[in-house]
Design a protein around this motif. Structure first.
Motif, PDB file in Angstrom:
ATOM      1  N   GLY A  55       0.792  -1.220   0.000  1.00  0.00           N
ATOM      2  CA  GLY A  55       0.000   0.000   0.000  1.00  0.00           C
ATOM      3  C   GLY A  55       0.822   1.267   0.000  1.00  0.00           C
ATOM      4  O   GLY A  55       0.260   2.372   0.039  1.00  0.00           O
ATOM      5  N   LYS A  56       2.134   1.169  -0.070  1.00  0.00           N
ATOM      6  CA  LYS A  56       2.986   2.358  -0.056  1.00  0.00           C
ATOM      7  C   LYS A  56       2.931   3.056  -1.406  1.00  0.00           C
ATOM      8  O   LYS A  56       3.088   2.442  -2.453  1.00  0.00           O
ATOM      9  CB  LYS A  56       4.430   1.986   0.265  1.00  0.00           C
ATOM     10  N   TRP A  57       2.743   4.393  -1.353  1.00  0.00           N
ATOM     11  CA  TRP A  57       2.630   5.181  -2.569  1.00  0.00           C
ATOM     12  C   TRP A  57       3.978   5.750  -3.025  1.00  0.00           C
ATOM     13  O   TRP A  57       4.772   6.206  -2.201  1.00  0.00           O
ATOM     14  CB  TRP A  57       1.688   6.361  -2.358  1.00  0.00           C
ATOM     15  N   THR A  58       4.207   5.744  -4.322  1.00  0.00           N
ATOM     16  CA  THR A  58       5.209   6.594  -4.946  1.00  0.00           C
ATOM     17  C   THR A  58       4.480   7.880  -5.328  1.00  0.00           C
ATOM     18  O   THR A  58       3.413   7.829  -5.943  1.00  0.00           O
ATOM     19  CB  THR A  58       5.799   5.922  -6.195  1.00  0.00           C
ATOM     20  N   THR A  59       5.033   9.017  -4.949  1.00  0.00           N
ATOM     21  CA  THR A  59       4.322  10.287  -5.108  1.00  0.00           C
ATOM     22  C   THR A  59       5.047  11.222  -6.068  1.00  0.00           C
ATOM     23  O   THR A  59       6.204  10.991  -6.433  1.00  0.00           O
ATOM     24  CB  THR A  59       4.151  10.989  -3.755  1.00  0.00           C
TER      25      THR A  59
END
Length: 358
Positions: A25-29
């Motif tokens: 669930g970790k986002w690259t932003t």
């Protein structure tokens, strides 16, 4: 899915969600929203609408403020940023800042129009394009048309409306094949407006039908048709590209990343392009004047959403298996923010929690 929006909102994101690890669930932003930041803001507007929770509305307004710096950036992809980041907020919540930014972006897009070519080129600041500048165009730029149409109606600006319609109709001549398949990109002579090359820069081959190109065309024409119901040609174009999609998707309704890619056990699906298409088909079912055809589009939209939910939506509200950029091996089986947005919008409408045309 609204739970996933809430958890992302509370995760202390430094930038706009772009693509996520579907396992963690970790986002690259992205710091400025890239071409995708409007979908995050759009999800927040949607979540506020379907839940009634003020925290989503507050967050949407905060993130929208961060997009203001992009209002006049030299890229046609502002259509994505300000339709979903701003117009959605204006339509669902009557938000004044959203309305102001959408109008400013629309006027600026109109100023980028090339009268010789009859459409808006990519622009020198276009994100991710193979070749950028004022002699290149993409079907991905089509959503600029509904931004301008929406603003033209509110501003009483017939010239902006004409530019929007020219952009939509000339995009058809640039990108849509006679059979309804969509070629993503085109180069043109800036002196004459003549197309010198058509190619699909993100797909399997130059002449292939990249899944998101087809889906963006479906979406762009039906959004324009919603806003301009006195222009039957927009519905005809939406129908043409939608019929191609329906005729060529797999039997299980979830498209592979490119319609021309050889299908093996390793070929990636693209749930994000499929979600765009589901949203477009559902809209087409509501605007098409032929009842039988409208019902067909609605059935396929429902079946497509059901396939995405049953096989690709995780218990954490993540739409998995989005294929972003396989040619550069980037995020080929991931959560993609635009896929999330379009599935959430489709489910909100199918469940009766969204009754406003957006």
């Amino acid at each position: 899915m609204t739970g996933r929006v809430g958890r992302s909102m509370e995760a202390g994101l430094e930038g706009f969600p772009h693509y996520g690890d579907q396992e963690t669930g970790k986002w690259t932003t992205t710091p400025d929203g890239f071409w995708t930041g409007g979908f995050w803001v759009g999800e927040l507007w949607l979540a506020a609408s379907v839940t009634g929770e003020q925290r989503f509305l507050d967050a949407a307004r905060q993130w929208l403020g961060r997009l203001e710096a992009r209002v006049e950036s030299r890229t046609v992809f502002r259509g994505f940023l300000f339709y979903y980041g701003a117009i959605t907020g204006a339509l669902l919540h009557g938000d004044r800042l959203a309305e102001q930014l959408a109008q400013r972006a629309a006027v600026s897009l109109g100023e980028q129009f090339d009268p010789t070519a009859g459409l808006i080129p990519l622009g020198k600041e276009a994100e991710e394009a193979h070749t950028v500048g004022d002699g290149e165009a993409n079907i991905d730029g089509l959503p600029a048309a509904p931004v301008m149409l929406w603003a033209a109606a509110r501003l009483g600006d017939p010239e902006l409306r004409k530019i929007a319609l020219d952009h939509a109709y000339n995009s058809a001549s640039f990108f849509i094949r006679p059979d309804g398949g969509v070629i993503q990109s085109a180069s043109f002579d800036t002196a004459t407006g003549e197309v010198t090359r058509r190619y699909t820069h993100k797909g399997y081959a130059d002449d292939s039908i990249w899944t998101r190109a087809q889906a963006w065309a479906m979406l762009g024409y039906v959004l324009a048709a919603q806003l301009e119901q006195g222009e039957p040609r927009l519905v005809e174009l939406a129908e043409k590209v939608a019929d191609w999609w329906i005729a060529n998707i797999p039997d299980d309704f979830v498209a592979y990343w490119d319609f021309s890619a050889p299908v093996t056990a390793e070929t990636k699906r693209d749930t994000s392009g499929t979600a765009i298409a589901a949203a477009a088909l559902l809209k087409l079912s509501s605007v098409h004047p032929d009842r039988e055809k409208a019902e067909r589009y609605g059935r396929v939209a429902h079946a497509t959403a059901e396939a995405l939910v049953k096989r690709h939506l995780t218990r954490d509200g993540i739409l998995a298996d989005g294929c972003f950029d396989p040619k550069n091996d980037k995020a080929t089986a991931n959560e993609l923010i635009w896929g999330d947005y379009f599935l959430l919008e489709t489910l909100a409408r199918l469940s009766g929690r969204l009754n406003v045309a957006i």
